[in-house]
Motif scaffolding. Structure first.
Motif, PDB file in Angstrom:
ATOM      1  N   GLY A 160       0.814  -1.209   0.000  1.00  0.00           N
ATOM      2  CA  GLY A 160       0.000   0.000   0.000  1.00  0.00           C
ATOM      3  C   GLY A 160       0.851   1.263   0.000  1.00  0.00           C
ATOM      4  N   VAL A 161       1.971   1.206  -0.706  1.00  0.00           N
ATOM      5  CA  VAL A 161       2.897   2.348  -0.764  1.00  0.00           C
ATOM      6  C   VAL A 161       2.917   2.887  -2.200  1.00  0.00           C
ATOM      7  CG1 VAL A 161       5.358   2.946  -0.632  1.00  0.00           C
ATOM      8  CG2 VAL A 161       4.335   1.499   1.135  1.00  0.00           C
ATOM      9  N   PRO A 162       2.877   4.219  -2.376  1.00  0.00           N
ATOM     10  CA  PRO A 162       2.950   4.773  -3.739  1.00  0.00           C
ATOM     11  C   PRO A 162       4.259   4.364  -4.429  1.00  0.00           C
ATOM     12  CG  PRO A 162       2.616   6.534  -2.103  1.00  0.00           C
ATOM     13  CD  PRO A 162       2.797   5.257  -1.347  1.00  0.00           C
ATOM     14  N   TYR A 163       4.168   4.123  -5.731  1.00  0.00           N
ATOM     15  CA  TYR A 163       5.348   3.633  -6.461  1.00  0.00           C
ATOM     16  C   TYR A 163       6.557   4.560  -6.301  1.00  0.00           C
ATOM     17  CZ  TYR A 163       1.679   0.782  -8.582  1.00  0.00           C
ATOM     18  OH  TYR A 163       0.617  -0.058  -8.778  1.00  0.00           O
ATOM     19  N   ALA A 164       6.305   5.867  -6.365  1.00  0.00           N
ATOM     20  CA  ALA A 164       7.420   6.818  -6.308  1.00  0.00           C
ATOM     21  C   ALA A 164       8.107   6.824  -4.940  1.00  0.00           C
ATOM     22  CB  ALA A 164       6.929   8.221  -6.652  1.00  0.00           C
ATOM     23  N   ALA A 165       7.453   6.237  -3.932  1.00  0.00           N
ATOM     24  CA  ALA A 165       8.046   6.178  -2.592  1.00  0.00           C
ATOM     25  C   ALA A 165       8.765   4.852  -2.357  1.00  0.00           C
ATOM     26  CB  ALA A 165       6.980   6.407  -1.535  1.00  0.00           C
ATOM     27  N   CYS A 166       8.918   4.063  -3.435  1.00  0.00           N
ATOM     28  CA  CYS A 166       9.608   2.776  -3.308  1.00  0.00           C
ATOM     29  C   CYS A 166      11.013   2.849  -3.876  1.00  0.00           C
ATOM     30  CB  CYS A 166       8.854   1.684  -4.058  1.00  0.00           C
ATOM     31  SG  CYS A 166       7.242   1.295  -3.345  1.00  0.00           S
ATOM     32  N   ILE A 167      11.910   2.118  -3.235  1.00  0.00           N
ATOM     33  CA  ILE A 167      13.283   1.984  -3.717  1.00  0.00           C
ATOM     34  C   ILE A 167      13.492   0.509  -4.040  1.00  0.00           C
ATOM     35  CG2 ILE A 167      15.731   2.151  -3.091  1.00  0.00           C
ATOM     36  CD1 ILE A 167      14.986   4.469  -1.215  1.00  0.00           C
ATOM     37  N   GLN A 181      10.727   1.222 -14.916  1.00  0.00           N
ATOM     38  CA  GLN A 181       9.405   1.225 -15.568  1.00  0.00           C
ATOM     39  C   GLN A 181       8.281   1.341 -14.538  1.00  0.00           C
ATOM     40  OE1 GLN A 181       8.562   1.185 -18.820  1.00  0.00           O
ATOM     41  NE2 GLN A 181      10.709   1.185 -19.484  1.00  0.00           N
ATOM     42  N   ALA A 182       8.553   0.892 -13.320  1.00  0.00           N
ATOM     43  CA  ALA A 182       7.546   0.970 -12.256  1.00  0.00           C
ATOM     44  C   ALA A 182       7.457   2.386 -11.676  1.00  0.00           C
ATOM     45  CB  ALA A 182       7.876  -0.030 -11.148  1.00  0.00           C
ATOM     46  N   GLY A 183       8.357   3.265 -12.085  1.00  0.00           N
ATOM     47  CA  GLY A 183       8.364   4.624 -11.555  1.00  0.00           C
ATOM     48  C   GLY A 183       8.962   4.695 -10.165  1.00  0.00           C
ATOM     49  N   MET A 184       9.818   3.731  -9.857  1.00  0.00           N
ATOM     50  CA  MET A 184      10.469   3.696  -8.542  1.00  0.00           C
ATOM     51  C   MET A 184      11.929   4.127  -8.671  1.00  0.00           C
ATOM     52  SD  MET A 184       8.964   0.035  -7.280  1.00  0.00           S
ATOM     53  CE  MET A 184       7.185  -0.226  -7.198  1.00  0.00           C
ATOM     54  N   PHE A 185      12.579   4.334  -7.530  1.00  0.00           N
ATOM     55  CA  PHE A 185      13.998   4.707  -7.515  1.00  0.00           C
ATOM     56  C   PHE A 185      14.822   3.415  -7.566  1.00  0.00           C
ATOM     57  CE2 PHE A 185      17.974   5.975  -5.356  1.00  0.00           C
ATOM     58  CZ  PHE A 185      18.299   7.095  -6.115  1.00  0.00           C
ATOM     59  N   SER A 186      15.717   3.319  -8.552  1.00  0.00           N
ATOM     60  CA  SER A 186      16.452   2.064  -8.738  1.00  0.00           C
ATOM     61  C   SER A 186      17.875   2.119  -8.192  1.00  0.00           C
ATOM     62  CB  SER A 186      16.485   1.680 -10.220  1.00  0.00           C
ATOM     63  OG  SER A 186      17.064   2.696 -11.005  1.00  0.00           O
ATOM     64  N   VAL A 187      18.192   1.121  -7.398  1.00  0.00           N
ATOM     65  CA  VAL A 187      19.548   0.975  -6.855  1.00  0.00           C
ATOM     66  C   VAL A 187      20.156  -0.274  -7.486  1.00  0.00           C
ATOM     67  CG1 VAL A 187      20.923   0.552  -4.778  1.00  0.00           C
ATOM     68  CG2 VAL A 187      18.969   2.113  -4.686  1.00  0.00           C
ATOM     69  N   GLY A 188      21.272  -0.106  -8.181  1.00  0.00           N
ATOM     70  CA  GLY A 188      21.946  -1.225  -8.821  1.00  0.00           C
ATOM     71  C   GLY A 188      23.145  -1.683  -8.012  1.00  0.00           C
ATOM     72  N   VAL A 189      23.364  -2.991  -8.018  1.00  0.00           N
ATOM     73  CA  VAL A 189      24.545  -3.565  -7.364  1.00  0.00           C
ATOM     74  C   VAL A 189      25.305  -4.320  -8.440  1.00  0.00           C
ATOM     75  CG1 VAL A 189      25.425  -5.086  -5.560  1.00  0.00           C
ATOM     76  CG2 VAL A 189      23.249  -3.903  -5.223  1.00  0.00           C
ATOM     77  N   PRO A 192      28.745  -1.004 -14.075  1.00  0.00           N
ATOM     78  CA  PRO A 192      28.044  -0.017 -14.909  1.00  0.00           C
ATOM     79  C   PRO A 192      27.791  -0.512 -16.333  1.00  0.00           C
ATOM     80  CG  PRO A 192      30.208   0.818 -14.166  1.00  0.00           C
ATOM     81  CD  PRO A 192      29.969  -0.484 -13.480  1.00  0.00           C
ATOM     82  N   ALA A 193      28.596  -1.437 -16.820  1.00  0.00           N
ATOM     83  CA  ALA A 193      28.399  -1.940 -18.189  1.00  0.00           C
ATOM     84  C   ALA A 193      26.979  -2.467 -18.371  1.00  0.00           C
ATOM     85  CB  ALA A 193      29.408  -3.044 -18.497  1.00  0.00           C
ATOM     86  N   PHE A 194      26.429  -3.084 -17.331  1.00  0.00           N
ATOM     87  CA  PHE A 194      25.082  -3.652 -17.440  1.00  0.00           C
ATOM     88  C   PHE A 194      24.025  -2.818 -16.716  1.00  0.00           C
ATOM     89  CE2 PHE A 194      28.165  -7.139 -17.580  1.00  0.00           C
ATOM     90  CZ  PHE A 194      27.894  -7.612 -18.852  1.00  0.00           C
ATOM     91  N   LEU A 195      24.458  -2.077 -15.685  1.00  0.00           N
ATOM     92  CA  LEU A 195      23.489  -1.426 -14.797  1.00  0.00           C
ATOM     93  C   LEU A 195      23.499   0.095 -14.896  1.00  0.00           C
ATOM     94  CD1 LEU A 195      24.043  -3.663 -11.617  1.00  0.00           C
ATOM     95  CD2 LEU A 195      22.492  -4.050 -13.538  1.00  0.00           C
ATOM     96  N   HIS A 196      23.963   0.630 -16.042  1.00  0.00           N
ATOM     97  CA  HIS A 196      24.097   2.087 -16.159  1.00  0.00           C
ATOM     98  C   HIS A 196      22.766   2.822 -16.082  1.00  0.00           C
ATOM     99  CE1 HIS A 196      22.910   1.665 -20.367  1.00  0.00           C
ATOM    100  NE2 HIS A 196      23.614   0.550 -20.316  1.00  0.00           N
ATOM    101  N   GLU A 197      21.643   2.107 -16.249  1.00  0.00           N
ATOM    102  CA  GLU A 197      20.332   2.771 -16.158  1.00  0.00           C
ATOM    103  C   GLU A 197      19.882   2.978 -14.703  1.00  0.00           C
ATOM    104  OE1 GLU A 197      18.663   4.015 -18.603  1.00  0.00           O
ATOM    105  OE2 GLU A 197      19.443   3.025 -20.397  1.00  0.00           O
ATOM    106  N   ALA A 198      20.653   2.431 -13.745  1.00  0.00           N
ATOM    107  CA  ALA A 198      20.247   2.563 -12.337  1.00  0.00           C
ATOM    108  C   ALA A 198      20.340   4.019 -11.884  1.00  0.00           C
ATOM    109  CB  ALA A 198      21.127   1.677 -11.457  1.00  0.00           C
ATOM    110  N   ASP A 199      19.406   4.439 -11.023  1.00  0.00           N
ATOM    111  CA  ASP A 199      19.444   5.803 -10.488  1.00  0.00           C
ATOM    112  C   ASP A 199      20.628   5.977  -9.548  1.00  0.00           C
ATOM    113  OD1 ASP A 199      17.032   6.726 -11.727  1.00  0.00           O
ATOM    114  OD2 ASP A 199      15.905   5.509 -10.292  1.00  0.00           O
ATOM    115  N   TYR A 200      21.010   4.886  -8.890  1.00  0.00           N
ATOM    116  CA  TYR A 200      22.136   4.912  -7.943  1.00  0.00           C
ATOM    117  C   TYR A 200      22.818   3.556  -8.058  1.00  0.00           C
ATOM    118  CZ  TYR A 200      24.622   5.213  -3.441  1.00  0.00           C
ATOM    119  OH  TYR A 200      25.568   5.229  -2.461  1.00  0.00           O
TER     120      TYR A 200
END
Ligand code: BG6
Ligand code: MG
Length: 222
Positions: A160-167, A181-189, A192-200
């Motif tokens: 029950g959490v808004p998408y934009a408030a999810c990480i 695509q879900a409109g959430m904040f993305s953290v990649g682990v 960068p070659a594969f995860l350059h689209e991550a927000d962090y």
């Protein structure tokens, strides 16, 4: 302010991404298809049958398998995989993850698991982490796997959490795309070659620090 974290499992909470790779590599050998680490990046986060399809597409010789045969190969892979995860213990939790989960709980943020794996509850149990997750996505009820956002949307809806408030936290290219695509904040682990689209992005789990992630979240779009 963020309200919830949605974690991927394999390759984020524990190093089962390596076990998926080894199991597919073995099936590849049996099929006469080489599964190398580069092809493996395209399998991360992707469902069992879709992973098999991607491996078959990489075959140097034409292979046409019936749906029943595909099911058999997928089951074969899962049997290899089950052997590898049998011995998983709490000490197999990746560095920094226990501390991060504790920090998130102490900050009263919610925690869900958004894994594509039908073995996820078994693995969480072996790690002794089941209790840490308020909600666990059931991949059997997801129509469209990653990179489709449904897995992450399902978790947010359940909390029950808004998408934009999810990480969302992910080690796969497909997973980062799903979070975005879900409109959430993305953290990649990972790399960068594969995860350059991550927000962090961090290179490994030991670098996942709640304060740093929160700061990156607040700095979005500034
Ligand atoms: C994902 C893994 O978490 O789960 C993929 O990254 C895997 O490699 C997928 O194919 C499905 O997992 P399982 O355990 O149901 O075959
Ligand atoms: Mg993963």
């Amino acid at each position: 302010q963020p309200q919830a974290f949605i974690f991927d499992l394999d390759g984020v909470i524990t190093d089962t991404a390596e076990f998926h790779y080894l199991a597919w590599k073995q099936v590849g050998e049996e099929l006469g298809i080489s599964v190398d680490r580069e092809l493996n990046e395209q399998l991360k986060g992707v469902s069992r049958l879709e992973s098999l399809e991607r491996i078959l597409s990489a075959s140097p010789h034409p292979l046409s398998l019936s749906d029943a045969e595909k099911e058999q190969w997928a089951t074969r892979k899962n049997n290899h995989y089950r052997e590898l995860i049998e011995a998983i213990r709490p000490s197999d939790i990746l560095p920094g993850i226990t501390e991060l989960l504790e920090e998130i709980q102490a900050s009263k943020l919610r925690i869900a698991l958004g894994s594509a794996s039908r073995n996820a509850t078994f693995v969480l149990d072996k790690l002794g982490l089941t209790e840490a997750f308020e909600y666990i996505v059931d991949p059997g009820r997801i129509a469209f796997g990653k990179p489709h956002p449904e897995t992450f949307l399902n978790a947010a809806d359940a909390l029950g959490v808004p998408y934009a408030a999810c990480i969302g936290v992910e080690d796969s290219e497909a997973g980062i795309e799903a979070i975005n695509q879900a409109g959430m904040f993305s953290v990649g682990v990972g790399a960068p070659a594969f995860l350059h689209e991550a927000d962090y992005l961090v290179p490994d789990t030991s670098r996942l620090k709640l304060e740093e992630i929160r700061k990156a979240y607040s700095d979005q779009g500034t």
